[in-house]
Design an enzyme around this catalytic site. Structure first.
Site, short mmCIF file in Angstrom:
data_model
loop_
_atom_site.label_atom_id
_atom_site.label_comp_id
_atom_site.label_asym_id
_atom_site.label_seq_id
_atom_site.Cartn_x
_atom_site.Cartn_y
_atom_site.Cartn_z
N GLY A 121 0.80 -1.23 0.00
CA GLY A 121 0.00 0.00 0.00
C GLY A 121 0.83 1.27 0.00
O GLY A 121 0.33 2.35 0.31
N SER A 126 3.80 -3.48 -4.95
CA SER A 126 3.88 -4.83 -4.40
C SER A 126 3.00 -5.76 -5.25
O SER A 126 3.32 -6.94 -5.42
CB SER A 126 3.42 -4.85 -2.95
OG SER A 126 2.13 -4.28 -2.85
N ASP A 171 3.79 -0.73 -14.23
CA ASP A 171 4.37 -1.45 -13.10
C ASP A 171 4.82 -2.85 -13.50
O ASP A 171 5.93 -3.30 -13.17
CB ASP A 171 3.35 -1.55 -11.95
CG ASP A 171 2.81 -0.20 -11.55
OD1 ASP A 171 3.37 0.82 -12.01
OD2 ASP A 171 1.82 -0.15 -10.80
C1 GLA Z 1 -0.44 2.75 -10.49
C2 GLA Z 1 -0.79 1.95 -11.73
C3 GLA Z 1 0.08 2.32 -12.92
C4 GLA Z 1 0.13 3.84 -13.13
C5 GLA Z 1 0.40 4.56 -11.81
C6 GLA Z 1 0.30 6.05 -11.93
O1 GLA Z 1 0.82 2.40 -10.05
O2 GLA Z 1 -0.66 0.58 -11.47
O3 GLA Z 1 -0.35 1.66 -14.07
O4 GLA Z 1 -1.03 4.30 -13.74
O5 GLA Z 1 -0.48 4.15 -10.77
O6 GLA Z 1 1.28 6.55 -12.76
#
Ligand code: GLA
Length: 395
Positions: A121, A126, A171
């Site tokens: 969080g 994660s 991510d």
């Molecule tokens: C989260 C989402 C990503 C991206 C970011 C903001 O981490 O998983 O895909 O949109 O927020 O940049």
């Protein structure tokens, strides 16, 4: 004992066999926030916090997942995997199993042991770390070669459809493709990327406000829906538009009247943020730090005022950081509404930065922050194996 050996010992104690251990990292985004689902640009780096997955194939169709962090096991079978999660931690590993199965991979039953040290969080992904490490492990245990971009896309699908969080590709992509000492400049439309060496004197310092963000709670999906709402409204003025990636700041200002005040500000954040990513990438390409400060400050301001995803604690953390010596730039990072800031800090000043920001934030907000001095790390990999004769299965 290193983490992989520790995990093998725990695996043996729980499941009674050897295993292969895979690792996938969390990430920090240096700049380019909420641009990924608008087919724009992002500049993240994988970090030294990871999720480790020990896996051993089974001869039946069962999937048994155990989480060391939650001290809980969950059992299912390939045939019982539903298309929707149930709001538990196992949605992440099982969502990936579901997405792989949907993509047509032939997979095996498996015992799976999961342990991670990516703070939960905190906006350091994660969830991508658990998805990618599990996906890598499931594919490898069934003898499939891993195509990293395909794996990232399937993990994103798991999160979008199984977990219900409409995240972009950033991510999972950087968790798959990350390179030690480097950031990735990703084009989220073509999925091409450039590997950029970070300036040698710069440390990535991550400050955790200790306010947990709740991306699933809806605000994230609301922002995404707002962006999607704006696209058709701009299509008369910008006929080639497919996403906000295709709009320039000039076109946006000329057509402000087509949008509500809120939608205009949401779009202005995305369009200007894409431009900032390009500029920071250019600075890194030239090994420069001059100009970083302004770009990071403008990014934070844009998220605070136009995209409205910051909060009091993130603003305070950034403000405190910008008063310290040896700082090249600071902004909130990740999805928003809590979590962390990212700070570029001179290597010599990093320990002092850590001490002072910690003390000042605690006295201003009343929470003791975690502050990590990070290196950019490597993406997903096999780290250790004791399992013998892994079967070869083809698709
Ligand atoms: C989260 C989402 C990503 C991206 C970011 C903001 O981490 O998983 O895909 O949109 O927020 O940049």
């Amino acid at each position: 004992m290193n983490k992989a050996h520790e995990l093998l010992t725990s695996f043996k104690a729980r499941f009674g066999t050897g295993a292969s251990v895979y690792r996938a990292p969390g990430r920090v985004n240096l700049i380019g926030e909420h641009t990924d689902y608008n087919e724009g640009f992002v500049l993240p780096a994988a970090i030294g916090f990871s999720c480790w997955v020990g896996i051993a194939p089974r001869s039946d169709r069962k999937l048994i997942v155990y989480s060391e962090n939650f001290r809980e096991a969950h059992e299912t079978t390939w045939d019982a995997l539903a298309a929707r999660g149930s709001g538990h931690w196992w949605d992440y590993p099982l969502g990936v199993a579901w997405a792989l199965q949907e993509a047509g991979y032939r997979l095996r039953g498996a015992d799976i042991y999961i342990a991670g040290d990516v703070p939960l969080g905190a906006g350091l992904s994660s969830s991508a770390a658990i998805e990618v490490s599990t996906g890598y492990a499931l594919l490898s245990a069934a003898g499939h070669a891993v195509d990293r971009t395909t794996l990232a896309l399937l993990c994103q699908r798991a999160e979008n459809e199984f977990v219900g969080m409409r995240c972009g590709i950033m991510d999972q992509f950087v968790s798959c493709h990350g390179q030690a000492g480097h950031a990735l400049m990703i084009d989220c439309r073509s999925l091409e990327y450039r590997v950029l060496r970070l300036p040698a004197q710069v440390r990535l310092v991550i400050c955790n406000t200790m306010v947990k963000h709740k991306l699933q709670a809806g605000e994230y999906n609301v922002r995404r829906a707002e962006c999607e709402e704006a696209v058709p409204k701009l299509s008369n003025a910008v006929p080639t538009i497919r996403s906000l990636r295709d709009v320039s700041l000039e076109q946006l200002s000329q057509n402000q009247s087509l949008l509500s005040e809120t939608l205009f500000r949401r779009c202005r954040h995305i369009v200007s943020e894409n431009e900032r990513v390009r500029q920071v990438a250019e600075l890194f390409e030239q090994g420069k730090t001059q100009g970083l400060w302004e770009l990071m400050a403008a990014s934070h301001q844009s998220m605070r005022d136009d995209y409205e995803i910051s909060c009091r604690e993130l603003d305070a953390m950034v403000e405190i950081a910008t008063r310290q010596r040896g700082v090249y730039g600071a902004r909130m990072t990740g999805g928003g509404f809590g979590g962390c800031t990212i700070n570029f800090v001179d290597v010599e000043h990093a320990p002092e930065f850590q001490r002072r920001v910690s003390a000042e934030y605690e006295s201003a907000i009343g929470l003791r922050p975690d502050i990590y001095i990070c290196e950019a790390s490597q993406g997903a990999e096999l780290v250790e194996t004791t399992a013998e004769n892994l079967p070869k299965v083809t698709r």
